[in-house]
Motif scaffolding. Structure first.
Motif, short mmCIF file in Angstrom:
data_model
loop_
_atom_site.label_atom_id
_atom_site.label_comp_id
_atom_site.label_asym_id
_atom_site.label_seq_id
_atom_site.Cartn_x
_atom_site.Cartn_y
_atom_site.Cartn_z
N ASN A 106 0.82 -1.22 0.00
CA ASN A 106 0.00 0.00 0.00
C ASN A 106 0.85 1.26 0.00
O ASN A 106 0.49 2.26 -0.64
CB ASN A 106 -0.95 0.00 1.20
CG ASN A 106 -2.10 -0.97 1.03
OD1 ASN A 106 -2.44 -1.36 -0.08
ND2 ASN A 106 -2.70 -1.38 2.14
N ARG A 132 1.33 0.95 -20.66
CA ARG A 132 0.19 1.40 -19.87
C ARG A 132 0.66 1.86 -18.51
O ARG A 132 1.73 1.44 -18.05
CB ARG A 132 -0.82 0.25 -19.72
CG ARG A 132 -1.44 -0.20 -21.04
CD ARG A 132 -2.46 -1.32 -20.79
NE ARG A 132 -3.09 -1.76 -22.02
CZ ARG A 132 -4.01 -2.70 -22.08
NH1 ARG A 132 -4.42 -3.31 -20.96
NH2 ARG A 132 -4.54 -3.04 -23.24
N VAL A 135 -1.16 0.33 -12.20
CA VAL A 135 -2.45 0.53 -11.56
C VAL A 135 -2.54 -0.26 -10.26
O VAL A 135 -1.80 -1.22 -10.04
CB VAL A 135 -3.61 0.10 -12.49
CG1 VAL A 135 -3.67 1.01 -13.71
CG2 VAL A 135 -3.45 -1.36 -12.92
N ASN A 136 -3.45 0.17 -9.42
CA ASN A 136 -3.69 -0.51 -8.15
C ASN A 136 -4.98 -1.32 -8.28
O ASN A 136 -6.07 -0.84 -7.95
CB ASN A 136 -3.80 0.51 -7.02
CG ASN A 136 -3.97 -0.16 -5.66
OD1 ASN A 136 -3.74 -1.35 -5.51
ND2 ASN A 136 -4.40 0.62 -4.68
N THR A 137 -4.85 -2.52 -8.79
CA THR A 137 -5.99 -3.41 -8.92
C THR A 137 -5.63 -4.75 -8.26
O THR A 137 -4.45 -5.09 -8.13
CB THR A 137 -6.34 -3.68 -10.40
OG1 THR A 137 -5.24 -4.36 -11.03
CG2 THR A 137 -6.61 -2.37 -11.14
N PRO A 138 -6.64 -5.52 -7.85
CA PRO A 138 -6.35 -6.83 -7.27
C PRO A 138 -5.55 -7.72 -8.20
O PRO A 138 -4.66 -8.46 -7.76
CB PRO A 138 -7.74 -7.41 -7.00
CG PRO A 138 -8.62 -6.21 -6.84
CD PRO A 138 -8.08 -5.20 -7.80
N GLU A 139 -5.84 -7.63 -9.51
CA GLU A 139 -5.13 -8.47 -10.47
C GLU A 139 -3.65 -8.08 -10.57
O GLU A 139 -2.77 -8.94 -10.60
CB GLU A 139 -5.79 -8.36 -11.85
CG GLU A 139 -7.19 -8.91 -11.94
CD GLU A 139 -8.25 -7.99 -11.34
OE1 GLU A 139 -9.39 -8.45 -11.13
OE2 GLU A 139 -7.92 -6.80 -11.09
N ALA A 140 -3.39 -6.77 -10.63
CA ALA A 140 -2.00 -6.30 -10.72
C ALA A 140 -1.24 -6.65 -9.44
O ALA A 140 -0.07 -7.08 -9.49
CB ALA A 140 -1.96 -4.80 -10.97
N HIS A 141 -1.88 -6.46 -8.32
CA HIS A 141 -1.25 -6.79 -7.03
C HIS A 141 -0.94 -8.28 -6.96
O HIS A 141 0.14 -8.68 -6.52
CB HIS A 141 -2.17 -6.37 -5.89
CG HIS A 141 -1.56 -6.55 -4.54
ND1 HIS A 141 -2.26 -6.35 -3.36
CD2 HIS A 141 -0.30 -6.93 -4.15
CE1 HIS A 141 -1.47 -6.59 -2.34
NE2 HIS A 141 -0.28 -6.95 -2.79
N ASP A 142 -1.89 -9.10 -7.40
CA ASP A 142 -1.69 -10.55 -7.34
C ASP A 142 -0.51 -10.97 -8.20
O ASP A 142 0.28 -11.84 -7.83
CB ASP A 142 -2.96 -11.26 -7.78
CG ASP A 142 -2.88 -12.77 -7.56
OD1 ASP A 142 -2.70 -13.18 -6.40
OD2 ASP A 142 -2.99 -13.53 -8.54
N SER A 143 -0.37 -10.34 -9.38
CA SER A 143 0.73 -10.67 -10.27
C SER A 143 2.07 -10.32 -9.63
O SER A 143 3.03 -11.10 -9.70
CB SER A 143 0.58 -9.93 -11.60
OG SER A 143 1.66 -10.20 -12.46
#
Length: 207
Positions: free
Chosen positions: A120, A145, A148-156
């Protein structure tokens, strides 16, 4: 117009004014906080010694006739001084300024943080930098691009499937690479820490 409508309109105006004041106050405190700390103030392509005279952080002189780099002697933030494309980073511990043989600044490479951060905290820095660039007129390099702060990006990032990397540029004058990746910090073996890397130079990607 009824009394309730007048009160509602007045309340809406007061709330909007309050939000503006709070936003300006936050911006003032943000820049005041950084201005009180050692800084390296520069722009790519200027004489290295001009940077030294302008900066409040102590950094060694360049080596005449040599292409090399130096690092500030203390933690310092970067203030990129271009009148149109300027921006400010948080304080950095890893921070190098490279120069050509003729003594002009070639590039900057830094990690705009004192240590690897929790997700965070790291993504907040990344999003703030991108917001500064966007507002100053930087655009994404073709094919990239924004991070971004998305669940998918964080998970990756969490699963270390790759790094979050993007490139932004200011016309044909400058380009920045911004990278965020998970980092194993032995001081915090049970925590998910992240390292941000920032590089600035004349455009070198997709040119």
């Amino acid at each position: 117009m009824s009394l309730l409508q007048r009160i509602g309109r007045r309340s809406g105006g007061l709330i909007f004014t309050l939000l503006v004041v709070l936003g300006l106050t936050g911006l003032y405190l943000y820049h005041s906080f950084y201005s009180d700390q050692p800084e390296i103030a520069l722009v790519i392509g200027e004489p290295y010694e001009d940077m030294r005279q302008r900066s409040s952080a102590d950094i060694a002189p360049h080596l005449p006739g040599h292409a090399w780099y130096n690092a500030p002697k203390t933690d310092a933030h970067l203030r990129f001084t271009d009148l149109k494309y300027g921006f400010v980073t948080p304080p950095a511990r890893f921070f190098t300024v490279s120069f050509f043989r003729n003594g002009t600044i070639n590039s900057v490479r830094m990690s705009p943080q004192i240590e690897p951060l929790l997700y965070n905290d790291a993504i907040k820095i990344v999003l703030d930098l991108q917001d500064q660039w966007r507002k100053a007129g930087w655009v994404l390099t073709k094919g990239y691009r924004p991070l971004v702060n998305t669940p998918e990006a964080h998970d990756s990032l969490r699963k270390m499937k790759g790094t979050g990397i993007t490139f932004w540029q200011a016309d044909d004058k400058y380009q920045v690479m911004l990278n965020m990746a998970r980092f194993k910090d032995d001081r915090y073996p049970n925590e998910e820490r992240y390292l941000i890397t920032l590089a600035i130079a004349k455009p070198w990607v997709n040119q």
